[in-house]
Design a protein around this motif. Structure first.
Motif, PDB file in Angstrom:
ATOM      1  N   GLY A 244      34.527  36.057  36.822  1.00 35.15           N
ATOM      2  CA  GLY A 244      34.802  37.271  36.828  1.00 35.15           C
ATOM      3  C   GLY A 244      35.686  37.909  35.569  1.00 35.15           C
ATOM      4  O   GLY A 244      36.226  37.375  35.066  1.00 35.15           O
ATOM      5  N   HIS A 245      35.356  39.315  35.410  1.00 38.13           N
ATOM      6  CA  HIS A 245      36.252  39.732  34.189  1.00 38.13           C
ATOM      7  C   HIS A 245      36.806  41.188  34.661  1.00 38.13           C
ATOM      8  O   HIS A 245      36.157  42.140  35.259  1.00 38.13           O
ATOM      9  CB  HIS A 245      34.947  40.341  33.190  1.00 38.13           C
ATOM     10  N   VAL A 246      38.099  41.082  34.630  1.00 37.78           N
ATOM     11  CA  VAL A 246      38.820  42.379  35.289  1.00 37.78           C
ATOM     12  C   VAL A 246      39.260  43.354  34.142  1.00 37.78           C
ATOM     13  O   VAL A 246      39.710  42.794  33.195  1.00 37.78           O
ATOM     14  CB  VAL A 246      40.130  41.616  35.826  1.00 37.78           C
ATOM     15  N   LEU A 247      39.067  44.405  34.434  1.00 41.29           N
ATOM     16  CA  LEU A 247      39.357  45.679  33.545  1.00 41.29           C
ATOM     17  C   LEU A 247      40.646  46.410  33.943  1.00 41.29           C
ATOM     18  O   LEU A 247      40.827  46.816  35.188  1.00 41.29           O
ATOM     19  CB  LEU A 247      38.228  46.753  33.478  1.00 41.29           C
ATOM     20  N   VAL A 248      41.692  46.307  33.225  1.00 40.60           N
ATOM     21  CA  VAL A 248      42.909  46.869  33.498  1.00 40.60           C
ATOM     22  C   VAL A 248      43.223  47.917  32.894  1.00 40.60           C
ATOM     23  O   VAL A 248      43.245  48.123  31.753  1.00 40.60           O
ATOM     24  CB  VAL A 248      44.244  46.019  33.523  1.00 40.60           C
ATOM     25  N   VAL A 249      43.254  49.220  33.666  1.00 43.71           N
ATOM     26  CA  VAL A 249      43.183  50.683  32.958  1.00 43.71           C
ATOM     27  C   VAL A 249      44.661  51.044  32.799  1.00 43.71           C
ATOM     28  O   VAL A 249      45.443  51.205  34.002  1.00 43.71           O
ATOM     29  CB  VAL A 249      42.458  51.601  33.605  1.00 43.71           C
ATOM     30  N   GLY A 250      45.310  50.815  31.631  1.00 44.12           N
ATOM     31  CA  GLY A 250      46.826  51.151  31.482  1.00 44.12           C
ATOM     32  C   GLY A 250      47.092  52.524  30.834  1.00 44.12           C
ATOM     33  O   GLY A 250      46.314  53.406  30.644  1.00 44.12           O
ATOM     34  N   GLY A 251      48.514  52.811  30.854  1.00 39.00           N
ATOM     35  CA  GLY A 251      48.839  54.209  30.755  1.00 39.00           C
ATOM     36  C   GLY A 251      50.132  54.052  29.581  1.00 39.00           C
ATOM     37  O   GLY A 251      50.594  53.028  29.053  1.00 39.00           O
ATOM     38  N   GLY A 252      50.830  55.086  29.455  1.00 37.49           N
ATOM     39  CA  GLY A 252      51.796  55.080  28.534  1.00 37.49           C
ATOM     40  C   GLY A 252      53.015  53.883  28.956  1.00 37.49           C
ATOM     41  O   GLY A 252      53.825  53.600  27.992  1.00 37.49           O
ATOM     42  N   MET A 253      53.246  53.814  30.151  1.00 33.53           N
ATOM     43  CA  MET A 253      54.132  52.820  30.722  1.00 33.53           C
ATOM     44  C   MET A 253      53.402  51.314  30.630  1.00 33.53           C
ATOM     45  O   MET A 253      52.911  50.924  31.602  1.00 33.53           O
ATOM     46  CB  MET A 253      54.846  53.014  31.955  1.00 33.53           C
ATOM     47  N   SER A 254      53.537  50.677  29.483  1.00 31.25           N
ATOM     48  CA  SER A 254      52.346  49.696  29.280  1.00 31.25           C
ATOM     49  C   SER A 254      52.736  48.428  29.993  1.00 31.25           C
ATOM     50  O   SER A 254      51.928  47.391  30.660  1.00 31.25           O
ATOM     51  CB  SER A 254      52.195  49.337  27.932  1.00 31.25           C
TER      52      SER A 254
END
Length: 499
Positions: A244-254
């Motif tokens: 499995g390959h997880v994509l984490v979508v981050g923002g400015g609060m890394s």
């Protein structure tokens, strides 16, 4: 969701379902008197195994719980314990098996008042069972207040009197128990707060109810623990993409996204990609060399995100932790759902959709497996009209959203749209630390990426999250959770879990 076995020892019976189990036991040939004798005898044995003989006051109510109390009193007196028995209500109004066992008590009966507790080294609370459906007041309330003030250890029969067995809520007053002995199966109130905090040690006694009665009871709730779910065991031919390959979508609060990524990697995801704004690329890239970090080209760029999402090998997504930017977050969530990726929606997602939750639910309806992970405040933003106990609200939210809902807290409830639910009870107090929920989101996503059903993935992640915190102990911070997780997985047997 995958089917959880209603005959499992982990199943939770509501008071009504327990009454049905009793009825089915009698219909199968086990007499009510036998059930009551077995119940009272089981409590007496637990008492004798934990305490030395001492003056004991047995508080009996007017129903079957009181009947159990009469059996307990007789058993302890036969074992030469000094016993004071008191009955709440008129003995002439006792009926059935309770009346039969009371009639066998050929000794004085004390008045149900605080004085009956004088000199007691132990108190048996057999006033009301899990099926209590009213607020305790009057003489009963005065008696329970006196029990709380007396300081002697309390043994509760079935559940501490005053605790609602279906919800864990306190109806007026309840006295904390050092030990609770319940019968056949636990009730939701043994695990849901505040009831769980009043039960002390909980022992489940076999009193002769056939196991088939659990399956026939219609139970739809379970205690969350290994055996309810099974983690996918790594195979000898596995490679990073098959895990499995997880994509984490981050923002400015890394930091939040980085914690989610670390949780996903430690939970067994073969690869983890982290998408982030360009201004935090350096700190994200320097954090962990095994995480693939992809920055947006500029503040307005969405092409990199869409390219990452378009790759079918990235089969599970986490979005929300530390994201901010509500308009952009809403668009990205809808894109993820349209792509039919398994996903965990957390944190800022709930604020982003607070003004229009129905738009989120419509999108979920055509999506892949979805897990929502709100705490109480976030839950209220998406489901402001839902009220009642946590189990009821989580189930209603899951049905409305068409997604698994993990309502986080010390008694996290994991509910599926079909009404099945698990109640978690292994979270220690020190798990209440910033970032812990971000790690949990990553763990859930890792299990989704490895092919687990959404409810099982959420339930397993919640239990492992609590177990890791308990193993680490006081002083825990969120960064410790992923690093402690491998030891918990090893204790389960290489990560496969029990079955």
């Amino acid at each position: 969701m995958e089917t959880w076995d209603s005959a499992s020892p982990a199943v939770l019976l509501t008071p009504a379902q327990m009454a049905e189990a009793d009825r089915l036991a009698v219909a199968s040939g086990v007499s009510g008197a036998t059930l009551m004798a077995n119940a009272g005898g089981a409590v007496a044995r637990e008492i004798e195994s934990r305490w030395t003989p001492r003056p004991v006051t047995v508080l009996c109510g007017p129903g079957n719980n009181g009947g159990d109390g009469f059996v307990i009193a007789a058993a302890l007196r036969a074992a030469r314990w000094p016993v004071t028995l008191t009955l709440l209500g008129d003995a002439s109004r006792l009926s059935g098996d309770a009346a039969r066992f009371f009639a066998a008590w050929n000794a004085p009966v004390a008045e149900p008042e605080p004085a009956c507790l004088k000199g007691a080294g132990l108190v048996v609370d057999a006033l009301f069972g899990a099926g209590l459906n009213r607020t305790i007041d009057g003489v009963a309330a005065e008696l329970l207040h006196a029990v709380r003030d007396a300081g002697a250890p309390v043994v509760a029969v079935d559940i501490p009197s005053g605790v609602d067995g279906a919800t864990g809520e306190v109806r007026g007053v309840a006295a904390p128990a050092a030990l609770t002995v319940t019968f056949f199966r636990m009730k939701p109130g043994h695990l849901l707060l505040p009831g769980r905090g009043l039960c002390g040690d909980v022992v489940i006694a076999d009193i002769g109810i056939p196991e088939e009665a659990a399956r026939a009871s219609g139970a739809r709730a379970w205690a969350n623990r290994p055996g309810l779910w099974r983690l996918p065991p790594p195979g000898v031919a596995d490679h990073k993409y098959s895990r499995g390959h997880v994509l984490v979508v981050g923002g400015g609060m890394s930091g939040a996204a980085r914690l989610a990524a670390r949780g996903a990697r430690r939970a067994g995801a073969g690869l983890v990609s982290l998408f982030c704004p360009p201004q935090v690329f350096t700190v994200c890239a320097a954090d962990a060399p095994g995480t693939l970090v992809f920055p947006a080209k500029d503040a307005a760029d969405e092409t990199v995100f869409r390219e990452l999402l378009a790759d079918p090998r990235r089969n599970a997504v986490v979005i929300g932790p530390g994201h901010g930017e509500p308009p952009r977050l809403r668009r990205r969530v809808l894109d993820i759902l349209a792509a039919r990726r398994a996903c965990v929606l957390d944190a800022d997602v709930f604020s982003a959709f607070a003004e229009a939750p129905a738009s989120l639910f419509r999108a979920v309806a055509g999506a892949g497996p979805v897990v929502l992970t709100p705490h109480e405040g976030e839950f209220a933003r998406l489901f402001p009209d839902l009220s009642g106990d946590r189990l009821t609200r989580a189930r209603a939210a899951a049905e409305r959203a068409g997604a698994v809902v993990a309502l986080k807290g010390a008694d996290t409830v994991i509910a599926a749209p079909d009404g099945c639910a698990a109640v978690n009870a292994n979270a220690p107090p020190w798990l209440a630390t910033a970032g812990a929920g971000d790690v949990l989101a990553g763990i859930i996503a890792a299990f989704l990426a490895q092919g687990m059903a959404a409810a099982a993935a959420a339930a397993a992640a919640v239990w492992l999250h609590g177990a890791a915190a308990g193993r680490f102990g006081p002083g825990l911070i969120a960064e410790d959770l992923p690093e402690t997780l491998p030891a918990v997985l090893r204790a389960l047997g290489g990560g496969a879990g029990a079955n």
